[in-house]
Design a protein around this motif. Structure first.
Motif, PDB file in Angstrom:
ATOM      1  N   ARG A 873       0.830  -1.210   0.000  1.00  0.00           N
ATOM      2  CA  ARG A 873       0.000   0.000   0.000  1.00  0.00           C
ATOM      3  C   ARG A 873       0.866   1.263   0.000  1.00  0.00           C
ATOM      4  O   ARG A 873       0.563   2.252  -0.686  1.00  0.00           O
ATOM      5  CB  ARG A 873      -0.924   0.000   1.213  1.00  0.00           C
ATOM      6  N   ARG A 874       1.930   1.206   0.748  1.00  0.00           N
ATOM      7  CA  ARG A 874       2.772   2.398   0.889  1.00  0.00           C
ATOM      8  C   ARG A 874       3.551   2.698  -0.393  1.00  0.00           C
ATOM      9  O   ARG A 874       3.691   3.845  -0.803  1.00  0.00           O
ATOM     10  CB  ARG A 874       3.738   2.204   2.061  1.00  0.00           C
ATOM     11  N   ARG A 875       4.051   1.638  -1.033  1.00  0.00           N
ATOM     12  CA  ARG A 875       4.974   1.859  -2.140  1.00  0.00           C
ATOM     13  C   ARG A 875       4.338   1.699  -3.521  1.00  0.00           C
ATOM     14  O   ARG A 875       4.863   2.234  -4.506  1.00  0.00           O
ATOM     15  CB  ARG A 875       6.172   0.913  -2.026  1.00  0.00           C
ATOM     16  N   PHE A 876       3.245   0.956  -3.601  1.00  0.00           N
ATOM     17  CA  PHE A 876       2.741   0.636  -4.942  1.00  0.00           C
ATOM     18  C   PHE A 876       1.278   1.025  -5.175  1.00  0.00           C
ATOM     19  O   PHE A 876       0.896   1.324  -6.298  1.00  0.00           O
ATOM     20  CB  PHE A 876       2.907  -0.871  -5.228  1.00  0.00           C
ATOM     21  N   LEU A 877       0.469   1.032  -4.097  1.00  0.00           N
ATOM     22  CA  LEU A 877      -0.958   1.245  -4.324  1.00  0.00           C
ATOM     23  C   LEU A 877      -1.241   2.672  -4.771  1.00  0.00           C
ATOM     24  O   LEU A 877      -1.956   2.907  -5.756  1.00  0.00           O
ATOM     25  CB  LEU A 877      -1.758   0.914  -3.057  1.00  0.00           C
TER      26      LEU A 877
END
Length: 892
Positions: A873-877
């Motif tokens: 969630r932090r890096r890709f979403l």
């Protein structure tokens, strides 16, 4: 508590062996089981040894004995009060002995046995192997035992190993003047009187031409050193076999000595409760009077004394023959094919003549190769029957001109006696004729060795039962069945080897099929060679073959195979030590077959070829010879090494196909410690045939040593992965070679493409990686776990293990080992479905996400599933949502 003891009526060999055993078990007590011979008692009285070093049985807490060390004895009934200790459950027994095994022996967890002249010899060689140095006093006491039991190294039972032991003890300070002082003793008046009785009461019994003297005497009380009197009587009368029986003090004592193989005095005296060797035995008789012993002795001797041997015991069979009308060229080829020097020429069932290699070669030299053999064969010759005495054969063969004597029985050719057969008998005293007529009817009086008990004691119960069942299958089919080769060799050496080869005098495939049906096994066959593999339900395999012989039409060619007898089957093998066989069925079940002196070579620890063209016919034997030499701790026989070096000089290895050389090299590199064999290959100039630049001079030795430790470490990880050890060691062997040289090795050895890629391209990549890691170590910048993982995971396990051996720095090896112990097999927890649930559409982004998750897990950044979701969630979403918005605006 450890306790060292020996038999009652101990002699110097007992004392010497106990003193030697004390060096192996420093905390053990030493105690005599009972009385000692007079010479030994006087030795203590004269200060030869300190009695305080020996405990008295009554002062020992027998219940505290946990380990019992027996020297020069293996029967519980011969160790007095310690017999109860030996029979007590839970007591560990170690045996050091030179007496052959017999019924009723104690079962030991550790046993050292050699058929040598004394038990001191057995222990002296253990000292030499382990680097144990006796002091001068210990060496002198041990030498006393060695000299006493070998008759100052003059008894016929004395072996080369005894002389080696004596040389070792002498070099460690043994005092021969002290040995002479204690062993040379004057007879007492009582002994002289007893000897006079023995001389007067000596009778001679004859069994099949073999004379045995029996002498008896009586005395009101015990008179010591009856064995000394027996030796004096034997030497005075020049007797080949002597049994002394004396009643002294209400008991009957027996001592026996033999110089000939036909009289096994150990077997004879065992019938009266005694024991010993074939050449020396003793015992005290219970519950029988002197008269009863003298009455029973001739009956016992009749059962055990072997009649003198005749032609049937020396002859070779079956006999190769040629038909009258064959050309000289055909006969010459036949002689070379079967490696024989003379042949009967047959006309139907009748022998028409004899022809020798010498005659055939001369005829060929004169251009007469197309002439019929009948023109040059000998028509005047002598035949004998199977019972012809050996003395007659000696006169005929050695004093006459006929070196090949056909043996005829009922007008049929049943065998032949050659000059070689007769000379072998004369040199060995008949000891190598143990099974020369095996499977050829009865052989009365034949001296044999049965190893059924050894099979039962040393093999797992299931394996022993399997061999017996195979023998029963052979009985049902009417064929002779044998276990052969390295399995039998290692059994005699007391080494574990369950790689079992079975040969059948008959149809090996039919035998394997019949056995498999009865035991619900499956088989795999190779009909061209008459071989089969029996595969058991647990995966255990046994190779089965028909007895066969091989001949080579050209040097280094693959052999042509024909059916043959067991003797010819064994003759085709590479080295004498691999020619042993044991019969598994019929009346000869358990009999050891040794046609070519294998037992002698095992005793001499020598690897010897069977004939001078062995390396010419199959040059790959040079690799096998080195492998056996190093694996067994043997040495190449001097003549064998000369033949091996000649084969190398002649360039015969170059004629061998690369795949065959690779196979031999692979087996060597799979040895527990291949370095000694590799060094020996270099010593014999064999490495250059793999590649001219190949050498062990630079980094190979330390690489091999570290590779051994690395492989052992990896095995202890119990990964369950099959490792190609040979590949690790081959990489180490070629460590100093560049890529072009490695390509040359792959070409020479016909290495398959997949492995070739590992040895060339992958090796280059691995070397670059190792250099990178070593630079990091110098800069004190350890690699991240993820970096290690991605660098090492594509490499075969063998290459990584090679890198661990090649790494010169311990820290680099720790980095590499961390891949196996902590990193390999690591995986992320989230799946593609999880990413869909998070709203991420399938596509190339998934690979980036999974790589990021794996790196985070390797580097300890995430541990749980929730942490992985948070990372996504932090890096890709958010990035994925932004990318979708941009894509929609672009579409609008």
């Amino acid at each position: 508590m450890d306790l060292i003891t020996t038999h009652i009526n101990a002699d110097f060999d007992c004392l010497g062996a106990m003193v030697a055993a004390k060096r192996l078990y420093p905390q053990a007590l030493m105690a005599f089981a009972g009385a000692q011979e007079r010479s030994l008692r006087e030795f203590f009285q004269r200060g030869g040894a300190d009695p305080k070093d020996f405990s008295r049985p009554k002062d020992i807490d027998l219940e505290a004995v946990e380990r019992l060390i027996l020297v020069d004895v293996r029967q519980a009934e011969r160790i007095g009060p310690f017999g109860e200790v030996a029979r007590r459950p839970g007591v560990e027994i170690h045996i050091y002995d030179h007496h052959p095994p017999s019924e009723g022996d104690l079962q030991a967890s550790v046993e050292y046995f050699e058929p040598v002249g004394s038990t001191v010899t057995v222990l002296s060689h253990l000292f030499m192997e382990r680097g144990i140095e006796p002091n001068a006093e210990e060496a002198t006491i041990m030498m006393l035992g060695l000299y006493e039991d070998t008759g100052n190294l003059l008894f016929s039972s004395t072996t080369v190993r005894d002389y080696e032991a004596a040389a070792f003890l002498l070099s460690r300070g043994a005092r021969l003047n002290s040995v002479a002082d204690y062993l040379v003793q004057e007879l007492t008046p009582e002994q002289i009187a007893l000897l006079h009785q023995l001389i007067e009461n000596r009778a001679v019994y004859t069994f099949g031409g073999v004379e045995v003297s029996v002498a008896h005497a009586t005395a009101d009380h015990f008179i010591g050193d009856l064995a000394v009197l027996a030796h004096k009587l034997r030497d005075m009368e020049n007797l080949d076999a002597l049994i002394v029986v004396a009643r002294m003090g209400g008991r009957v004592f027996m001592v026996a000595r033999s110089r000939i193989p036909e009289v096994h005095v150990g077997e004879i005296l065992s019938e009266f409760g005694g024991g010993g060797h074939s050449f020396a035995a003793a015992g005290a008789v219970r519950d029988r009077t002197l008269v009863e012993v003298l009455e029973q002795l001739p009956l016992v001797m009749a059962q055990h004394v072997q009649p003198q041997k005749g032609a049937r015991h020396l002859m070779s069979f079956p006999v190769k023959t040629v038909e009258i009308g064959e050309s000289i060229r055909a006969v010459r080829d036949f002689l070379n094919r079967y490696n024989v020097n003379a042949l009967p020429v047959m006309q139907g069932d009748r022998i028409a003549g004899l022809v020798t290699r010498q005659v055939v070669d001369k005829a060929a030299h004169h251009g007469l190769e197309d002439v019929g053999v009948e023109e040059f064969m000998s028509r005047e010759f002598v035949t004998v029957d199977p019972d012809t005495p050996i003395e007659t054969l000696r006169e005929l063969v050695l004093e006459g001109t006929q070196r090949f004597v056909p043996v005829i029985e009922n007008d049929h050719l049943v065998g032949a006696v050659t000059r070689t057969d007769l000379l072998r008998y004369m040199v060995t005293g008949g000891r190598d004729l143990a099974t020369s007529r095996l499977m050829e009817g009865d052989a009365p009086g034949l001296k044999r060795r049965n190893i059924t008990r050894l099979l039962k004691d040393k093999l797992p119960a299931g394996i022993y039962e399997m061999l017996m069942e195979m023998g029963e299958t052979g009985d049902r089919l009417g064929v002779s069945v044998f276990a052969v080769g390295g399995f039998v060799r290692d059994l005699l050496l007391r080494k574990e080897n369950l790689d079992i080869d079975i040969v059948v005098e008959g149809d090996g495939i039919a035998f394997a099929a019949a056995y498999a049906r009865s035991r619900q096994c499956r088989i795999r066959t190779h009909r061209k060679f008459g071989t089969a593999v029996i595969i058991f339900s647990d995966g255990f395999k046994v190779d089965v073959a028909s007895t066969r012989m091989e001949y080579y039409v050209a040097p280094a060619a693959l052999p042509t195979v024909e059916h043959a007898s067991i003797k010819l089957d064994l003759y085709r093998r590479d080295f004498t030590i691999n020619t042993l066989a044991v019969a598994l069925n019929g009346k000869w079940r358990g009999e050891l077959i040794d046609h070519f002196g294998a037992q002698r070579d095992l005793k001499d620890r020598a690897v010897r070829v069977l004939h001078n063209l062995s390396f010419v016919e199959d040059p790959t034997r040079v690799f096998r010879g080195i492998r056996f030499e190093q694996r067994l701790g043997f040495h190449l026989g001097r003549h064998t090494e000369h033949l091996l070096r000649s084969a190398v000089r002649l360039g015969l290895i170059e004629k061998v196909g690369g795949s065959r050389v690779l196979n031999e090299l692979t087996i060597i590199l799979c040895e527990a410690n291949p370095l000694p064999a590799v060094l020996r290959l270099e010593d014999l100039d064999l490495l250059k045939y793999i590649h001219p630049a190949l050498t062990t001079r630079r980094r190979v030795k330390p690489y091999f040593e570290r590779a051994g430790r690395v492989l052992h470490w990896y095995e202890l990880l119990y990964t369950g992965e099959e490792i190609r050890k040979w590949l690790v060691y081959l990489l180490c062997l070629a460590a100093d070679l560049d890529r072009d040289a490695m390509v040359g090795i792959c070409t020479r050895l016909d290495i398959p493409p997949r492995v070739r890629s590992v040895l060339t391209d992958t090796r280059e990549d691995a070397h670059a990686l190792l250099q990178s890691l070593e630079r990091r170590r110098v800069r004190h910048k350890p690699p991240r776990n993820s970096d290690l993982y991605h660098a090492l995971d594509p490499l075969p396990t063998e290459v990584i293990l090679y890198l661990m051996a090649a790494a010169g720095d311990e820290e680099v090896r720790r980095w590499l080992s961390r891949f196996f112990t902590h990193l390999r097999g690591t995986s992320h927890l989230l799946t593609g479905d999880d990413l869909k649930d998070l709203g991420l559409p399938p596509g190339p982004l998934y690979r980036k996400i999974f790589t990021a998750l794996l790196d985070a897990r390797l580097n300890g950044k995430v541990l749980t599933r929730q942490e992985e979701i948070a990372l996504v969630r932090r890096r890709f979403l958010s990035r994925s949502r932004d990318e979708r918005k941009i894509a929609r605006r672009s579409a609008d």
